[in-house]
Design a protein around this motif. Structure first.
Motif, PDB file in Angstrom:
ATOM      1  N   GLN A 162      11.877 -32.016  -6.380  1.00 54.34           N
ATOM      2  CA  GLN A 162      11.559 -30.589  -6.332  1.00 54.34           C
ATOM      3  C   GLN A 162      12.091 -29.960  -5.043  1.00 54.34           C
ATOM      4  O   GLN A 162      12.623 -28.846  -5.057  1.00 54.34           O
ATOM      5  CB  GLN A 162      10.050 -30.369  -6.439  1.00 54.34           C
ATOM      6  N   GLU A 166      15.044 -26.994  -4.848  1.00 49.23           N
ATOM      7  CA  GLU A 166      14.862 -25.689  -4.217  1.00 49.23           C
ATOM      8  C   GLU A 166      15.810 -25.484  -3.034  1.00 49.23           C
ATOM      9  O   GLU A 166      16.311 -24.377  -2.819  1.00 49.23           O
ATOM     10  CB  GLU A 166      13.413 -25.538  -3.730  1.00 49.23           C
ATOM     11  N   GLN A 167      16.067 -26.546  -2.277  1.00 50.50           N
ATOM     12  CA  GLN A 167      16.881 -26.413  -1.069  1.00 50.50           C
ATOM     13  C   GLN A 167      18.383 -26.335  -1.349  1.00 50.50           C
ATOM     14  O   GLN A 167      19.136 -25.776  -0.554  1.00 50.50           O
ATOM     15  CB  GLN A 167      16.607 -27.587  -0.122  1.00 50.50           C
ATOM     16  N   PRO A 169      20.182 -25.012  -4.303  1.00 48.43           N
ATOM     17  CA  PRO A 169      20.204 -24.347  -5.608  1.00 48.43           C
ATOM     18  C   PRO A 169      21.535 -24.418  -6.349  1.00 48.43           C
ATOM     19  O   PRO A 169      21.567 -24.394  -7.586  1.00 48.43           O
ATOM     20  CB  PRO A 169      19.828 -22.897  -5.272  1.00 48.43           C
ATOM     21  N   LYS A 173      19.716 -25.839  -9.607  1.00 44.18           N
ATOM     22  CA  LYS A 173      18.790 -24.730  -9.864  1.00 44.18           C
ATOM     23  C   LYS A 173      19.488 -23.514 -10.468  1.00 44.18           C
ATOM     24  O   LYS A 173      18.971 -22.895 -11.411  1.00 44.18           O
ATOM     25  CB  LYS A 173      18.075 -24.334  -8.571  1.00 44.18           C
ATOM     26  N   THR A 180      14.845 -22.005 -12.769  1.00 41.48           N
ATOM     27  CA  THR A 180      13.555 -22.593 -12.401  1.00 41.48           C
ATOM     28  C   THR A 180      13.351 -23.874 -13.206  1.00 41.48           C
ATOM     29  O   THR A 180      14.142 -24.193 -14.099  1.00 41.48           O
ATOM     30  CB  THR A 180      12.407 -21.604 -12.667  1.00 41.48           C
TER      31      THR A 180
END
Length: 278
Positions: A162, A166-167, A169, A173, A180
């Motif tokens: 996760q 997020e870090q 993308p 992502k 998401t």
């Protein structure tokens, strides 16, 4: 006369408050000192926090017994330390809070060493190699991260996957549906949704993915894609003030690496040697 009495009472009240505050602060300080001594006392049982659904690192069998690679390694380490060890199931998303609150003494369950986590905890030396991989069903013809365009992805809440999702993308992502992911409390549930078609991919540890797929009736039905995330390592997390405990754990892990114990456990659980060699 009355004013003087009031002044004396006021001064006395302040002195009492100061005294009680001093006792309170001293008590907190002594408590911390006692705790630091306790984790290094062979008579003290070290409490390991883990997600007891995280196959094959630490999980419950049908009879309720907790088993796994990290469980075996923790027991071997406890022998080196001459200290008892116990396992406590926790909410993995709250692991650092549990450690900080003193509910547990160690986070030891496929715990990835990251710069973000190093701000909150102290890590032992790394002992196992891992990386984040994408698991899909071959029938969906997903052979790369790019093939996940506009498709649903699942991952575990609080996992290193996760964090990377997020870090970084651009890696995954920005590709998946809605930019998401569907979050799960554990990887088991995430894989069930993958099998049911509610998601088209799961991002997770290569160690877990390989073990999980080997347990399926038809392992060939699954696809593992490496993608653009770099390799990582597992280590033991502890409070930063537990410096003596860290030294003892590092020494024990070094001995277990040199005598081949970690390699043997890796072969037992993963069918390959994933030991980190300095």
């Amino acid at each position: 006369m009355i004013k003087r009495t009031k002044r004396r009472l006021s001064k006395s009240f302040l002195l009492v408050c100061f005294f009680l505050l001093s006792l309170s602060l001293s008590g907190c300080s002594f408590g911390a000192i006692r705790h630091l001594d306790a984790v290094n006392d062979p008579k003290t049982t070290l409490i390991v926090g883990l997600d007891d659904t995280f196959v094959p690192m630490g999980f419950r069998e049908k009879n309720g017994q907790i088993v796994g690679f990290d469980v075996d390694l923790a027991k071997a380490t406890a022998k080196k330390l001459g200290q008892k060890i116990a396992f406590q199931a926790i909410d993995w998303n709250m692991k650092e809070t549990e450690l900080r609150n003193g509910t547990i003494d160690l986070i030891w369950n496929g715990y990835t060493k990251t710069p973000e986590r190093e701000k909150q905890v102290a890590f032992s030396q790394s002992y196992l190699n891992n990386r984040q991989v994408l698991v899909t069903l071959k029938k969906n013809h997903i052979r790369s991260f790019a093939d996940m365009k506009d498709k649903k992805l699942g991952l575990q809440n609080g996992s290193s996957g996760q964090t990377l999702f997020e870090q970084q993308p651009r890696v995954l992502k920005n590709i998946v549906a809605g930019k998401t992911a569907v979050l799960y409390d554990n990887f088991n549930t995430a894989f069930l949704d993958l099998q049911a078609g509610r998601t088209q991919g799961v991002l997770g540890d290569s160690i877990y993915a390989g073990y999980y797929i080997r347990q399926q009736k038809d392992p060939s039905a699954y696809q593992i894609t490496t993608g653009g995330f770099s390799g990582e390592t597992f280590a033991i997390g502890m409070r930063k003030q537990d410096t003596k405990l860290k030294q003892r754990l590092d020494q024990a892990l070094d001995e277990l690496r040199r005598d081949g114990t970690i390699a043997r456990l890796s072969q037992k659980w993963f069918k390959q040697d994933l030991t980190v060699n300095p």
